[in-house]
Design an enzyme around this catalytic site. Structure first.
Site, PDB file in Angstrom:
ATOM      1  CB  CYS A  95      -0.868  -0.387   1.173  1.00 35.05           C
ATOM      2  SG  CYS A  95      -2.407   1.586   1.117  1.00 35.05           S
ATOM      3  NE  ARG A 115      -8.619   5.940   2.205  1.00 36.40           N
ATOM      4  CZ  ARG A 115      -7.839   6.508   2.481  1.00 36.40           C
ATOM      5  NH1 ARG A 115      -7.531   7.855   1.724  1.00 36.40           N
ATOM      6  NH2 ARG A 115      -6.871   5.075   2.205  1.00 36.40           N
ATOM      7  CG  HIS A 148      -3.020  -3.135   4.194  1.00 37.69           C
ATOM      8  ND1 HIS A 148      -2.123  -2.265   3.839  1.00 37.69           N
ATOM      9  CD2 HIS A 148      -4.099  -2.608   2.935  1.00 37.69           C
ATOM     10  CE1 HIS A 148      -2.058  -0.925   3.825  1.00 37.69           C
ATOM     11  NE2 HIS A 148      -3.967  -1.354   3.056  1.00 37.69           N
TER      12      HIS A 148
HETATM   13  N1  GLN Z   1      -1.945   6.569   1.982  1.00 38.28           N
HETATM   14  C1  GLN Z   1      -2.060   5.998   0.948  1.00 38.28           C
HETATM   15  C2  GLN Z   1      -3.655   5.794   0.350  1.00 38.28           C
HETATM   16  O1  GLN Z   1      -3.601   6.365   1.025  1.00 38.28           O
HETATM   17  C3  GLN Z   1      -2.258   4.220   1.397  1.00 38.28           C
HETATM   18  C4  GLN Z   1      -2.750   3.646   2.647  1.00 38.28           C
HETATM   19  C5  GLN Z   1      -2.580   2.644   3.313  1.00 38.28           C
HETATM   20  O2  GLN Z   1      -1.102   1.987   3.291  1.00 38.28           O
HETATM   21  N2  GLN Z   1      -3.293   1.542   3.325  1.00 38.28           N
HETATM   22  O3  GLN Z   1      -3.519   5.633  -1.123  1.00 38.28           O
END
Ligand code: GLN
Length: 246
Positions: A95, A129, A200
């Site tokens: 990620c 997101r 993840h």
């Molecule tokens: N900060 C990054 C995003 O939101 C990665 C997020 C994460 O590692 N879960 O794209």
């Protein structure tokens, strides 16, 4: 038998969604087979010795912590990571860590630098997101040299959309979920032994086969690792696939 020597980058700052659990899985699966295991933390300002580790692990992070680590990673760890990757060491980046493997992460009017291990960039585009259960199909060569198809199942939660350069190959094909952009049908990146992924979830507890692939590849084993009982691990994998719908 050799020890598996892991270098965990920024374990205090880039560790959301079970990154510690991923390291524990590597440790336990080594221990159950009588293999030694050591983990070295490399935090802000620490240099790393590319020859001293077999596997480099970079976890996920909220944007704020990721920005803090990005500059440091470019300044103090970039060259060592390139040397390690050039030497066939395994780099597993999840990620936020995955996003930092590329050239940059566009975050509003900020351009967060990456270490450029692979040709990709990430953009925090307007829009939701990308969150949810995810499953991808991957093809990886096993210790016996035969390439086999596997499923990786996990959970993703990222605002960034990651675009691969024309010559880069994704880690896998999206079966369910969003993947790199929500549109490309691609998930992650695989170049040599450098792997980036949005999964993840926790990745390795739900995909014990992949933990074993990482251990065998990082140690350069030519024989497959001894099988383990894995009843719980198989159940966790089946459950992750079930919730993803594959
Ligand atoms: N900060 C990054 C995003 O939101 C990665 C997020 C994460 O590692 N879960 O794209």
């Amino acid at each position: 038998m050799p020890d598996l020597r892991v270098c965990a980058l920024y374990p205090d700052l880039m560790n959301i969604y079970a990154d510690r659990g991923n390291l524990l899985v590597l440790e336990r699966r080594c221990a159950w087979r009588g293999l030694g295991f050591e983990v070295t933390a490399a935090g802000l300002g620490d240099g790393i010795d590319p020859a001293a580790h077999d596997l480099f692990y970079i976890g996920g992070a909220q944007d704020r912590d990721q920005v803090l680590c990005a500059q440091d990673m470019v300044q103090t760890k970039r060259e060592a990571l390139h040397a390690a990757a050039g030497d066939g060491k395994v780099v597993l980046a999840v990620c936020g860590g995955y996003q930092l493997l590329g050239s940059h992460y566009e975050l509003g009017d900020q351009r967060v630098p990456g270490v450029g291990l692979v040709d990709l960039h990430t953009v925090r585009e307007p829009g939701p997101r990308l969150i949810g259960n995810v499953a991808i199909e991957v093809e990886l060569p096993d210790a016996d040299g035969i390439t086999r198809r596997h499923v990786l199942a996990g959970f993703e939660n990222h605002g960034g959309r990651t675009y691969l350069g024309d010559r880069e190959r994704p880690l896998g094909r999206v079966l369910r979920g969003h993947g790199n952009t929500g549109r490309s049908g691609q998930e992650g990146v695989l170049r040599g032994n450098v792997i980036g992924t949005y999964l993840h979830g926790p990745l390795l507890p739900k995909n014990a086969w992949f933990a074993d692939w990482l251990i065998a590849t990082a140690l350069g084993l030519e024989e497959p690792l001894a099988a383990l009982e894995d009843e719980l691990e198989r159940a966790a994998h089946a459950d992750a696939r079930r919730v993803a719908g594959v």
